[in-house]
Design an enzyme around this catalytic site. Structure first.
Site, PDB file in Angstrom:
ATOM      1  CE  LYS A 107       3.243 -16.401  45.444  1.00 41.46           C
ATOM      2  NZ  LYS A 107       1.932 -16.994  45.665  1.00 41.46           N
TER       3      LYS A 107
HETATM    4  C1  LIG Z   1       1.162 -17.833  44.615  1.00 45.87           C
HETATM    5  C2  LIG Z   1       0.274 -18.936  45.292  1.00 45.87           C
HETATM    6  C3  LIG Z   1      -0.562 -19.818  44.425  1.00 45.87           C
HETATM    7  C4  LIG Z   1       0.211 -20.019  42.983  1.00 45.87           C
HETATM    8  O1  LIG Z   1       1.363 -20.405  42.786  1.00 45.87           O
HETATM    9  P1  LIG Z   1       2.073 -20.379  41.501  1.00 45.87           P
HETATM   10  O2  LIG Z   1       3.603 -20.868  41.761  1.00 45.87           O
HETATM   11  O3  LIG Z   1       2.221 -18.839  41.054  1.00 45.87           O
HETATM   12  O4  LIG Z   1       1.449 -21.168  40.809  1.00 45.87           O
HETATM   13  C5  LIG Z   1      -1.051 -20.780  45.019  1.00 45.87           C
HETATM   14  N1  LIG Z   1      -1.628 -20.351  46.331  1.00 45.87           N
HETATM   15  C6  LIG Z   1      -1.328 -19.408  46.911  1.00 45.87           C
HETATM   16  C7  LIG Z   1      -1.756 -19.384  48.477  1.00 45.87           C
HETATM   17  C8  LIG Z   1      -0.276 -18.488  46.443  1.00 45.87           C
HETATM   18  O5  LIG Z   1       0.117 -17.620  47.268  1.00 45.87           O
END
Ligand SMILES: *Cc1c(COP(=O)(O)O)cnc(C)c1O
Length: 432
Positions: A107
């Protein structure tokens, strides 16, 4: 470049408006009206370009009429002082490590690019902005880190008291400066409710420019396409076509990969790997999209029962199930399988994955087992295993090294404001 709403193709806005609004007036999500094409320097392999150069060239496709090249390049350099390496586990099997940013989760890519973009427009508008977010853990820390020390921006983060991990709490509460953490005496739903109320409160909106900086913002989606391109450029010369397996929850990550592909990146197939929250794999087999309340799992950042980026996937594939099934296969992975996968990846390849990456690994294996052509198989590692220490340790027996940027948090002083979950109190805090 114009952006349209997934609810109404004729409702278009500029990039600047799209990022400040987040959602379209009709509650649709924004998508580029016409996807740009990547330059051939990015779609031909083995250029050995750096991550920065790839990100710059790809971002330029979207933003060339928004800012001059030198400004964009500087923005990219500031947003990404880290990259996304691929690690080879065995012949034709790789993991794409997306956890080298400050909060050790993918993120960081979206949040940091968005923060730099906001900074650029705010300086031009000479305006101040308040970023208000409710978090159950990880999104909040990526956003807080990304906006930390950005001039003209205040960040207020609400998190549920005693319901986030110690590391997560320290990530939220030790930044100081323009980042204020409010510890709500309640659960995540309480945090989300009062944040929503604050957004529709006329007194607050007459005094402050508020944004939620949330995950559906188009400024968070665009940078997530960069690392797919970078993975392609890191593969050995003459590698077979790529399969990407994407551990998915809200499906922003997968959507960004598909965007890169539709912009010209050669990809053979995508695998949508989910935990028990399997509404998208269900759709891919039945054609019926049925949202459900989320189910708690050990890959908890993917516990999403109503993935908002499904609307974008539909937009990119003209709502055709046949079209999407040509490019995407979906698999749902149980917690038990996830734990076994952590162990298998460690024992077979000496690699410590995290539970989200392990879901991606299983989805990838299932897809490979039912096809015959040879491919380069890449699963995305979306978080550092140290963030899920107990699960990884119990499944593998291995000790996970805690990176210094996590361990040093524990020596810092927590600074938070304890608050009952009431709009009136949040309002006083924001207006003070
Ligand atoms: C947010 C997140 C995901 C999922 O990603 P999306 O874009 O919402 O599908 C997967 N793994 C981790 C560690 C995350 O923080």
């Amino acid at each position: 470049m114009k952006f349209y709403s997934t609810n109404d193709k004729s409702l278009t806005t500029s990039f600047e408006e799209a990022i400040f609004k987040g959602l379209a007036k009709d509650k649709g999500l924004f998508l580029p009206q016409k996807l740009p094409q990547l330059p051939t320097s990015l779609t031909q392999s083995n250029s050995r370009l750096s991550f920065t150069e790839i990100a710059f060239q790809a971002a330029r496709c979207f933003l060339h009429d928004e800012m001059p090249d030198n400004v964009l390049l500087e923005l990219i350099e500031n947003a990404f002082p880290f990259s996304a390496p691929i690690v080879e586990l065995s012949k034709d099997l790789y993991t794409l490590e997306l956890f080298h940013g400050p909060t050790l989760a993918f993120k960081d890519f979206g949040a940091r690019f968005m923060a730099s973009i906001f900074e650029f427009y705010l300086a031009r508008r000479s305006q101040e902005l308040t970023v208000l977010v409710a978090t159950s853990g990880d999104t909040g820390s990526a956003v807080a880190q990304a906006f930390h020390n950005k001039p003209g921006i205040n960040v207020v983060i609400l998190y549920p008291s005693k319901k986030v991990s110690l590391i997560q709490e320290m990530q939220l509460t030790t930044l100081g400066g323009n980042v204020k953490a409010i510890e709500i005496e309640g659960n995540f739903d309480d945090c989300q409710r009062i944040v929503k109320e604050a957004f529709s409160d006329p007194d607050i909106s007459s005094k402050l420019v508020l944004t939620s900086a949330n995950s559906i913002n188009i400024a968070r989606l665009i940078p997530q396409s960069f690392y797919y391109i970078s993975a392609f450029h890191q593969l050995p010369v003459n590698s077979p076509p790529i399969v990407f397996s994407v551990p998915s929850g809200n499906f922003g990550n997968l959507t960004a990969g598909i965007m890169a592909h539709l912009m010209g990146l050669p990809v053979s197939h995508f695998v949508a790997s989910t935990n028990a929250n399997d509404v998208v794999p269900q759709y891919l087999s039945s054609g019926i999209f049925e949202t459900r309340p989320s189910i708690a799992t050990i890959s908890n950042a993917m516990d999403v029962g109503n993935p908002s980026n499904f609307a974008r996937l539909m937009g990119l594939f003209q709502s055709s199930k046949d079209a999407i099934c040509k490019s995407v296969s979906g698999y749902s992975v149980s917690d038990e399988e996830t734990k076994l996968a952590l162990k298998e990846i460690y024992e077979k390849y000496g690699y410590l994955a995290d539970p989200h990456g392990a879901v991606g690994y299983i989805g990838l294996k299932r897809y490979i087992n039912q096809k015959t052509n040879i491919t380069s198989n890449i699963f995305l590692e979306t978080a550092h295993p140290a963030k899920f220490y107990d699960t990884v340790n119990h499944s593998t027996g291995a000790n996970v090294d805690i990176p210094e940027r996590l361990s040093k948090l524990l020596d810092l002083q927590k600074q938070s404001y304890l608050m009952r979950p009431e709009l009136k109190l949040l309002k006083e805090f924001l207006m003070a």
